[in-house]
Design a protein around this motif. Structure first.
Motif, mmCIF file in Angstrom:
data_model
loop_
_atom_site.group_PDB
_atom_site.id
_atom_site.type_symbol
_atom_site.label_atom_id
_atom_site.label_comp_id
_atom_site.label_asym_id
_atom_site.label_seq_id
_atom_site.Cartn_x
_atom_site.Cartn_y
_atom_site.Cartn_z
ATOM 1 N N PHE A 4 0.848 -1.185 0.000
ATOM 2 C CA PHE A 4 0.000 0.000 0.000
ATOM 3 C C PHE A 4 0.885 1.237 0.000
ATOM 4 O O PHE A 4 1.953 1.250 0.621
ATOM 5 C CB PHE A 4 -0.917 0.029 1.227
ATOM 6 C CG PHE A 4 -2.059 -0.940 1.159
ATOM 7 C CD1 PHE A 4 -3.237 -0.611 0.514
ATOM 8 C CD2 PHE A 4 -1.953 -2.191 1.751
ATOM 9 C CE1 PHE A 4 -4.292 -1.504 0.463
ATOM 10 C CE2 PHE A 4 -2.998 -3.094 1.702
ATOM 11 C CZ PHE A 4 -4.180 -2.746 1.051
ATOM 12 N N LEU A 5 0.419 2.287 -0.679
ATOM 13 C CA LEU A 5 1.187 3.524 -0.703
ATOM 14 C C LEU A 5 1.241 4.158 0.684
ATOM 15 O O LEU A 5 2.237 4.798 1.040
ATOM 16 C CB LEU A 5 0.566 4.501 -1.710
ATOM 17 C CG LEU A 5 1.352 5.791 -1.978
ATOM 18 C CD1 LEU A 5 2.717 5.474 -2.558
ATOM 19 C CD2 LEU A 5 0.574 6.716 -2.904
ATOM 20 N N HIS A 6 0.154 3.996 1.467
ATOM 21 C CA HIS A 6 0.137 4.604 2.802
ATOM 22 C C HIS A 6 0.853 3.738 3.844
ATOM 23 O O HIS A 6 0.960 4.149 5.004
ATOM 24 C CB HIS A 6 -1.306 4.868 3.248
ATOM 25 C CG HIS A 6 -2.142 3.623 3.389
ATOM 26 N ND1 HIS A 6 -2.834 3.068 2.318
ATOM 27 C CD2 HIS A 6 -2.394 2.820 4.443
ATOM 28 C CE1 HIS A 6 -3.466 2.000 2.725
ATOM 29 N NE2 HIS A 6 -3.225 1.821 4.020
ATOM 30 N N CYS A 7 1.314 2.561 3.441
ATOM 31 C CA CYS A 7 2.095 1.699 4.344
ATOM 32 C C CYS A 7 3.426 1.377 3.668
ATOM 33 O O CYS A 7 3.713 0.218 3.335
ATOM 34 C CB CYS A 7 1.339 0.408 4.665
ATOM 35 S SG CYS A 7 -0.228 0.645 5.497
ATOM 36 N N LYS A 8 4.218 2.405 3.433
ATOM 37 C CA LYS A 8 5.466 2.215 2.702
ATOM 38 C C LYS A 8 6.405 1.292 3.477
ATOM 39 O O LYS A 8 6.545 1.392 4.699
ATOM 40 C CB LYS A 8 6.137 3.571 2.476
ATOM 41 C CG LYS A 8 5.387 4.449 1.483
ATOM 42 C CD LYS A 8 6.140 5.743 1.212
ATOM 43 C CE LYS A 8 5.413 6.583 0.182
ATOM 44 N NZ LYS A 8 6.113 7.862 -0.084
ATOM 45 N N GLY A 9 7.031 0.387 2.709
ATOM 46 C CA GLY A 9 7.998 -0.520 3.314
ATOM 47 C C GLY A 9 7.411 -1.800 3.856
ATOM 48 O O GLY A 9 8.152 -2.716 4.218
ATOM 49 N N ARG A 10 6.095 -1.904 3.919
ATOM 50 C CA ARG A 10 5.454 -3.113 4.450
ATOM 51 C C ARG A 10 4.916 -3.954 3.302
ATOM 52 O O ARG A 10 4.172 -3.471 2.461
ATOM 53 C CB ARG A 10 4.319 -2.744 5.408
ATOM 54 C CG ARG A 10 3.631 -3.953 6.015
ATOM 55 C CD ARG A 10 2.492 -3.548 6.909
ATOM 56 N NE ARG A 10 1.743 -4.703 7.393
ATOM 57 C CZ ARG A 10 0.610 -4.646 8.094
ATOM 58 N NH1 ARG A 10 0.106 -3.457 8.423
ATOM 59 N NH2 ARG A 10 -0.010 -5.754 8.486
ATOM 60 N N LYS A 11 5.322 -5.230 3.270
ATOM 61 C CA LYS A 11 4.861 -6.149 2.241
ATOM 62 C C LYS A 11 3.800 -7.079 2.823
ATOM 63 O O LYS A 11 4.005 -7.698 3.865
ATOM 64 C CB LYS A 11 6.022 -6.974 1.690
ATOM 65 C CG LYS A 11 7.060 -6.141 0.938
ATOM 66 C CD LYS A 11 8.141 -7.023 0.343
ATOM 67 C CE LYS A 11 9.156 -6.199 -0.437
ATOM 68 N NZ LYS A 11 10.211 -7.040 -1.043
ATOM 69 N N PHE A 12 2.660 -7.163 2.136
ATOM 70 C CA PHE A 12 1.559 -8.026 2.562
ATOM 71 C C PHE A 12 1.628 -9.313 1.739
ATOM 72 O O PHE A 12 1.409 -9.302 0.521
ATOM 73 C CB PHE A 12 0.213 -7.334 2.341
ATOM 74 C CG PHE A 12 -0.026 -6.150 3.236
ATOM 75 C CD1 PHE A 12 -0.821 -6.268 4.371
ATOM 76 C CD2 PHE A 12 0.535 -4.915 2.948
ATOM 77 C CE1 PHE A 12 -1.049 -5.178 5.185
ATOM 78 C CE2 PHE A 12 0.321 -3.824 3.754
ATOM 79 C CZ PHE A 12 -0.476 -3.950 4.883
ATOM 80 N N VAL A 13 1.932 -10.416 2.418
ATOM 81 C CA VAL A 13 1.961 -11.719 1.751
ATOM 82 C C VAL A 13 0.606 -12.405 1.887
ATOM 83 O O VAL A 13 0.156 -13.112 0.976
ATOM 84 C CB VAL A 13 3.087 -12.588 2.328
ATOM 85 C CG1 VAL A 13 3.123 -13.947 1.640
ATOM 86 C CG2 VAL A 13 4.431 -11.881 2.184
ATOM 87 N N ASP A 14 -0.037 -12.223 3.020
ATOM 88 C CA ASP A 14 -1.369 -12.783 3.261
ATOM 89 C C ASP A 14 -2.408 -11.814 2.701
ATOM 90 O O ASP A 14 -2.531 -10.672 3.178
ATOM 91 C CB ASP A 14 -1.577 -12.985 4.766
ATOM 92 C CG ASP A 14 -2.887 -13.705 5.063
ATOM 93 O OD1 ASP A 14 -3.705 -13.877 4.131
ATOM 94 O OD2 ASP A 14 -3.102 -14.068 6.238
ATOM 95 N N PHE A 15 -3.192 -12.259 1.714
ATOM 96 C CA PHE A 15 -4.136 -11.352 1.064
ATOM 97 C C PHE A 15 -5.395 -11.128 1.894
ATOM 98 O O PHE A 15 -6.169 -10.221 1.598
ATOM 99 C CB PHE A 15 -4.478 -11.874 -0.337
ATOM 100 C CG PHE A 15 -3.410 -11.557 -1.342
ATOM 101 C CD1 PHE A 15 -3.512 -10.457 -2.168
ATOM 102 C CD2 PHE A 15 -2.270 -12.362 -1.448
ATOM 103 C CE1 PHE A 15 -2.523 -10.152 -3.092
ATOM 104 C CE2 PHE A 15 -1.279 -12.060 -2.362
ATOM 105 C CZ PHE A 15 -1.394 -10.957 -3.182
ATOM 106 N N ASP A 16 -5.608 -11.928 2.933
ATOM 107 C CA ASP A 16 -6.666 -11.599 3.890
ATOM 108 C C ASP A 16 -6.319 -10.319 4.642
ATOM 109 O O ASP A 16 -7.199 -9.506 4.967
ATOM 110 C CB ASP A 16 -6.862 -12.754 4.875
ATOM 111 C CG ASP A 16 -7.546 -13.947 4.221
ATOM 112 O OD1 ASP A 16 -8.262 -13.730 3.207
ATOM 113 O OD2 ASP A 16 -7.361 -15.085 4.695
ATOM 114 N N GLU A 17 -5.023 -10.120 4.921
ATOM 115 C CA GLU A 17 -4.591 -8.886 5.568
ATOM 116 C C GLU A 17 -4.750 -7.693 4.626
ATOM 117 O O GLU A 17 -4.994 -6.567 5.071
ATOM 118 C CB GLU A 17 -3.136 -9.012 6.016
ATOM 119 C CG GLU A 17 -2.906 -10.048 7.114
ATOM 120 C CD GLU A 17 -1.446 -10.094 7.548
ATOM 121 O OE1 GLU A 17 -0.651 -9.278 7.015
ATOM 122 O OE2 GLU A 17 -1.101 -10.922 8.406
#
Length: 832
Positions: free
Chosen positions: A78-91
């Motif tokens: 997400f652009l508003h969560c820079k640096g964070r990668k979401f692997v779980d698509f439920d999250e």
């Protein structure tokens, strides 16, 4: 060309991060459709994951900018969560819901602020889409009653841009003619250049019905056509059916369905994703030059403002000193321009600065003087037994000169007030430094107040000088000796002076409201022109349609009280000889918007020789007066009139000069030479040049915008656009389908030449075709060899064997019957 979509993704992120994405028409695809049309399912099929919020009613409440990037690893950012990668698509789904509620709340409200989501996956093609809220008709829960219009306005904000492709999603189990998506798409894209149709829920149509005519683009055709998809059912979603299995089922559906099997290769989610990738890429290529031009123009518009910020360092003392010098110099220049009415400091909306001071000098001040000048009354009260005529004359003149002090001091007060207003307008440019602005305003205001006393003392000195000696030898004074030869009255001399005025000299123009009774037309605004001889009014300022012209002879002014509900300031014009002024009216009433305008118009009438009613000489007392006394009184009145006119002229000339010298020009010199020293001595320079929070934020935003545009232009400059894109399909017409539907490839058009055949032919050896040349037909083309253009002009047939193609003998058997030709029997001959 594969780099174009990632390029736009970078631009989208860059400008979204500084809140400027809505100001740039970046090429993109907007997904439009009604609620439960299947938009979210289509996007999830692209990704191959369940990641979008689901539920009843309106679920998508903020635009979701979905950027799909082909990558070996699979994750989301997400652009508003820079640096964070979401692997779980439920999250990912939970983050979308949380970010939506953060802006819109949990009451089903909507917001145009987008959420930027980027999905990296090996199963996607590079693509950028915007998922917009589904169109609805009825407000649900705490939604505002105008939720339908809010959603529509939000959708229009995106799809009205020429750079936006429209993905119009419509379920197959509804009437296509009533599609909300196609309706709004046609409003903004009537030619169909940007609209792509998607038909969902094909598997849910009633038995015995299909969408074949729609998908073949025969019913309500679109220029870019329709693509059908089959999404997971609600049961499949609730049962967590794998999307890949659902896409396999979709493929099987199209291959097995009798109505769709012939077009199965052009249906389905994979084909839709590929088509969107190709069309978005081509669309980006087409719009890239316009985007580059727009970015360049924005960069140029920011250049001047950013120039002073490029090497900005907030704590640099050198910068603060330089900024202080520049600010003080600019303040002095702005003040001078406002006083002189030059440069970009001229206010076209209203009078200000030098223009208003000029009006005070030449309209307001003369008006006040004339009021005092024409207040000479009851001169007949002088008794011959008390005064001789010369003593009476001097006593009355001095009494009238003293009365000039009041309008002179009032003029100074008006000029001071306008100067202070001008200072405040000039300090607006110092708003970046609140303390500097406050100190500058305080210092120059105090200086003007100091000069006020000196200016008033000087003006009073001028009045005292006039009182100290009555110069009866002045060349303009009629004198006692001259008066013996002048038999005209004051009124006659006014007429003589009036005739000396330049004929038709325009004194003033402007809008006034003419007040008359409703029965006679009611109040109406006209364009008035006051000259030395007449008052005219026109329909408008073009002065082409004149309504009336009123001569100024024997006219007077009188005040009229405002009505209870009226906001206008009114004065009246009437004829002293009781004649009608306008039509059958003895007086006309003119209304102004402000007291200042009314005073200004009265001063203009005074310049034209039209005086207020109270300025008439007081009527003689009822008692009889000695004839000799009457002659002496008349003599003194005319002498006083003449001398006060001289004093009036002198004061009118000296007052503006005195104020300009002692106050305005002195203020200019003070600002240019002494203001900086006063500022240095007023306190700490660091606190004086402390920047406001608003200015710091504005500077940061401007610099970020400037660098973002510059970076974007650099990125765009590295992209080669030499690749040829697929042209837009031709326009469609819903009347092109004939009643019988033969396939157009069965027979070629009669006007087209027959196709060529290979030179080697099996079977009997062919000879040249039989020709029957007539004037009406041209010879058919000779079969061409490989590589020869069959549609070029036919060569002449040689009279003897020439170059013979392989496999064709040089001459025929002499008695060969039924000579074969190279024209197929099924194909028409041009000789038929």
């Amino acid at each position: 060309m594969e780099d174009l979509i990632p390029l736009i993704n970078k631009l989208q992120d860059a400008f979204s991060s500084i809140g400027q994405s809505c100001n740039l028409d970046l090429p993109q695809i907007a997904v439009v459709g009604g609620q439960s049309a299947g938009k979210s399912s289509v996007l999830e099929n692209f990704v191959g994951r369940d990641f979008l919020p689901r539920g009843s009613g309106i679920v998508t409440r903020r635009p979701l900018i979905l950027q799909l990037v082909n990558n070996k690893a699979e994750y989301a950012e997400f652009l508003h969560c820079k640096g964070r990668k979401f692997v779980d698509f439920d999250e990912v789904r939970q983050e979308i819901e949380a970010e939506t509620d953060r802006i819109t709340g949990s009451n089903k409200g909507i917001s145009p602020v987008p959420i930027n989501l980027r999905v990296y996956s090996p199963h996607v093609l590079n693509l950028t889409l915007i998922d917009l809220p589904g169109m609805t008709k009825v407000a649900v829960g705490d939604q505002p009653p105008d939720i339908e219009h809010q959603i529509r306005d939000m959708i229009m904000q995106f799809i009205t841009r020429e750079s936006c492709l429209i993905l119009a999603v419509t379920p197959a189990n509804t009437d296509l003619a009533n599609s909300d998506a196609l309706k709004v798409a046609k409003e903004v894209d009537p030619q169909g250049l940007r609209t792509i149709g998607v038909i969902t829920k094909l598997d849910l149509m009633d038995e015995g019905t299909d969408a074949r005519d729609i998908l073949e683009n025969k019913l309500l055709p679109l220029r870019r056509g329709y693509i059908g998809v089959v999404n997971r059912s609600q049961k499949d979603i609730d049962g967590r059916k794998d999307i890949r299995a659902a896409m396999a089922a979709e493929r099987k559906f199209f291959l097995s369905h009798p109505s769709y099997r012939h077009m199965a290769e052009r249906m389905g989610t994979p084909h839709l994703q590929k088509t969107l990738n190709q069309q978005l890429t081509n669309h980006i290529r087409d719009t890239l030059p316009g985007l580059r031009s727009k970015l360049q123009s924005q960069l140029l518009s920011l250049e001047k403002e950013v120039e002073e910020y490029k090497n900005y360092r907030p704590d640099d003392p050198t910068r603060k000193t330089k900024a202080l010098l520049q600010m003080v110099q600019q303040f002095g220049v702005d003040f001078e321009k406002r006083i002189e009415g030059s440069g970009d400091q001229v206010d076209t909306a209203e009078l200000s600065g030098g223009a208003r001071i000029n009006r005070i000098f030449h309209e307001r001040f003369p008006f006040e003087l004339l009021i005092k000048f024409h207040a000479i009354k009851n001169v007949h009260g002088v008794r011959t037994g008390l005064f001789t005529p010369d003593l009476a004359f001097e006593a009355i003149v001095k009494k009238q000169i003293i009365k000039l002090k009041e309008p002179c001091l009032k003029c100074i007060d008006l000029v001071i007030q306008e100067l202070i207003n001008t200072f405040r307008q000039c300090t607006n440019k110092l708003g970046s430094y609140p303390r500097l602005r406050e100190e500058t305003e305080r210092i120059v205001t105090n200086y003007v107040r100091e000069r006020e006393g000196k200016t008033k003392d000087q003006v009073l000195l001028l009045i005292d000088i006039e009182l100290s000696y009555i110069n009866t030898n002045h060349e303009d004074f009629i004198g006692f000796a001259k008066y013996c030869f002048l038999s005209c009255s004051a009124q006659q001399r006014n007429i003589v002076n009036k005739k000396r005025a330049i004929p038709n000299q325009v004194i003033r123009k402007g809008w006034l409201t003419l007040h008359i009774s409703i029965m006679k037309g009611g109040s109406k605004e006209y364009w008035f022109v006051l000259s030395a001889e007449s008052l005219s009014w026109y329909k408008d300022e073009e002065e082409k349609e004149k309504k009336y012209m009123l001569p100024l002879d024997n006219l007077k002014l009188r005040d009229v009280e405002k009505g209870f509900m009226s906001t206008k300031h009114i004065f009246a014009i009437f004829n002293t000889e009781q004649r009608n002024v306008y039509k059958d009216l003895r007086q006309i009433e003119l209304a102004c918007d402000s007291q200042e305008d009314m005073d200004s118009w009265k001063a203009s009438f005074l310049r034209a020789g039209v005086y207020p009613e109270k300025d008439q000489a007081a009527p003689a007392d009822t008692f009889s007066m000695d004839p000799q006394l009457e002659r002496q009184v008349e003599t003194i009145r005319n002498l006083v009139d003449s001398y006060i006119g001289i004093v009036n002229k002198t004061i009118r000339d000296l007052m503006p000069k005195t104020i300009m010298h002692l106050m305005i020009n002195s203020a200019k010199d003070f600002i240019h030479s002494e203001l900086l020293a006063y500022l240095y001595s007023s306190g700490d320079q660091n606190s004086l040049m402390e920047e406001s929070a608003d200015q710091a934020q504005r500077r940061d935003e401007m610099l970020r915008m400037y660098h973002a545009i510059k970076e974007a232009l650099g990125i765009i400059g590295d992209i080669s656009t030499s690749t040829v894109s697929t042209p837009v399909p031709p326009p469609v017409n819903d009347t092109w389908i004939p009643e019988t539907s033969p396939t157009p490839q069965h027979r070629p058009p009669i006007s087209a030449p027959p196709p060529s055949r290979p030179p080697a032919v099996r079977g009997p050896t062919p000879g040249p075709p039989l020709l029957n040349p007539t004037p009406s037909f041209a010879a058919p083309p000779i079969p061409s060899r490989p590589g020869q253009d069959p549609f070029s002009a036919p060569p002449q047939i040689p009279s003897r064997p020439g170059r013979i193609p392989p496999g064709i003998p040089s001459r025929r058997p002499p008695g060969a019957p039924n000579r074969p030709t190279i024209i197929r029997p099924a194909e028409p001959s041009l000789l038929d």
